[in-house]
Design an enzyme around this catalytic site. Structure first.
Site, PDB file in Angstrom:
ATOM      1  N   LYS A  11      40.816  27.805  91.541  1.00 45.34           N
ATOM      2  CA  LYS A  11      40.065  27.742  92.798  1.00 45.34           C
ATOM      3  C   LYS A  11      38.657  27.261  92.498  1.00 45.34           C
ATOM      4  CE  LYS A  11      37.327  31.563  92.122  1.00 45.34           C
ATOM      5  NZ  LYS A  11      35.861  31.487  91.921  1.00 45.34           N
ATOM      6  N   ASP A 153      39.081  38.695  92.302  1.00 42.05           N
ATOM      7  CA  ASP A 153      39.588  37.426  92.821  1.00 42.05           C
ATOM      8  C   ASP A 153      41.099  37.420  93.033  1.00 42.05           C
ATOM      9  OD1 ASP A 153      37.045  36.422  92.721  1.00 42.05           O
ATOM     10  OD2 ASP A 153      37.367  35.134  90.982  1.00 42.05           O
TER      11      ASP A 153
END
EC number: 2.7.1.148
Length: 306
Positions: A11, A153
């Site tokens: 990401k 995350d």
């Protein structure tokens, strides 16, 4: 037996603000998380075991990392202390919730760098959880909380959409994003997440202590939808950049290099050390790649899209 071929995607962060430190000692964040098409190919094999047999985890890996990161991964692979690997920890923490005994075999081609700010370990854990949660009775809310217990995350990697993210990373609002073409720079050095957060020196505030970035404004949502990266450049900034540029001045030069090669948006991802540039078209991105590679020969560069 179930055999799955998948990719644990990296990401990038489009903007990252840390408005305050929470009473639990963790930091509140505001960011747009975007999955990109660079990642670790993973093969996951799930097999039911006879009653009386204890669930077990088998791990095999091929290490494609460079420099010191190669050694970092080796140390927590099957060639080192596998008990310290995030996938081993994830399996053992989830094992009590299995409805039956399972043998889980994971084979991974490791490309995502640790200490890069792109979710290298969190992505692996999130993908494993995606495929193991169906063997538990955990509700969706419980799954999010479990993933959060593995890493801040990790909840993001339970799904595949770009999201506006708050909390410590577990509160996600899917958003629609224009297609983008970028170059990711992987420096030969990392930045410790813990050290970067400590350097922020955020004051302790109650959860209602800041309204900054509480939600994305209409102009930011529109700009993300249509890909108006020039407009977004000075409005969605990464708060870690100032510290990262002081710690590693080469990163500041790298960001400038992206702009000079035609990028219309460039930013540190997460707390670093990876930094990326977004270009107007795929063609412009491909033209820029040899230029930045020549200018920064010690960097590893990867093209990506989203």
């Amino acid at each position: 037996m179930v055999l799955l071929q998948t990719i644990a995607h990296a990401k990038i962060n489009i903007g990252l603000m840390i408005p305050y430190k929470r009473e639990d000692g963790l930091h509140e964040i505001r960011s747009v998380f975007v999955p990109i098409d660079f990642g670790d190919p993973m093969e996951i094999q799930i097999k039911s075991l006879p009653k009386g047999i204890v669930s077990r985890f088998v791990f095999h890996s091929t290490n494609h990392l460079q420099g010191y990161r190669h050694s970092l991964f080796e140390a927590v692979s099957e060639r080192g202390d596998l008990s310290q690997n995030i996938l081993t920890k994830t399996f053992h923490k989830l094992k009590p919730y299995f409805q039956e005994a399972l043998e889980i075999k994971v084979q991974i081609q490791k490309h995502l760098p640790p200490e890069g700010g792109i979710g290298g370990g969190s992505s692996n854990a999130g993908v494993l959880l995606q495929h193991l949660f169906p063997y538990t009775n955990l509700s969706r809310g419980e799954q999010i909380q479990f993933a959060k217990s593995i890493g801040a995350d990790v909840p993001f990697f339970l799904q595949s959409s770009a999201c506006f993210v708050t909390g410590i990373g577990e509160v996600m609002e899917p958003i629609r994003l224009a297609k983008g073409f970028g170059i990711l720079a992987i420096p030969p050095f990392g930045l410790s997440t813990g050290s970067m957060y400590a350097s922020l020196q955020k004051s302790l505030q109650k959860p209602y202590g800041s309204e900054v970035w509480k939600s994305l404004t209409e102009d930011l949502i529109r700009s993300l939808h249509v890909g108006d990266w020039v407009y977004l450049q000075n409005r969605l900034e990464n708060e870690f950049e100032k510290i990262a540029f002081q710690t590693q001045p080469l990163l500041k030069e790298l960001k400038l290099g992206f702009f000079e090669s035609g990028a219309i948006f460039a930013s540190l991802s997460g707390s670093g050390s990876c930094l990326y540039g977004i270009y107007p078209t795929e063609e412009k991105r491909n033209e820029a790649l040899p230029n930045v590679s020549l200018r920064f020969p010690k960097m590893e560069f990867r093209t990506f899209s989203f």
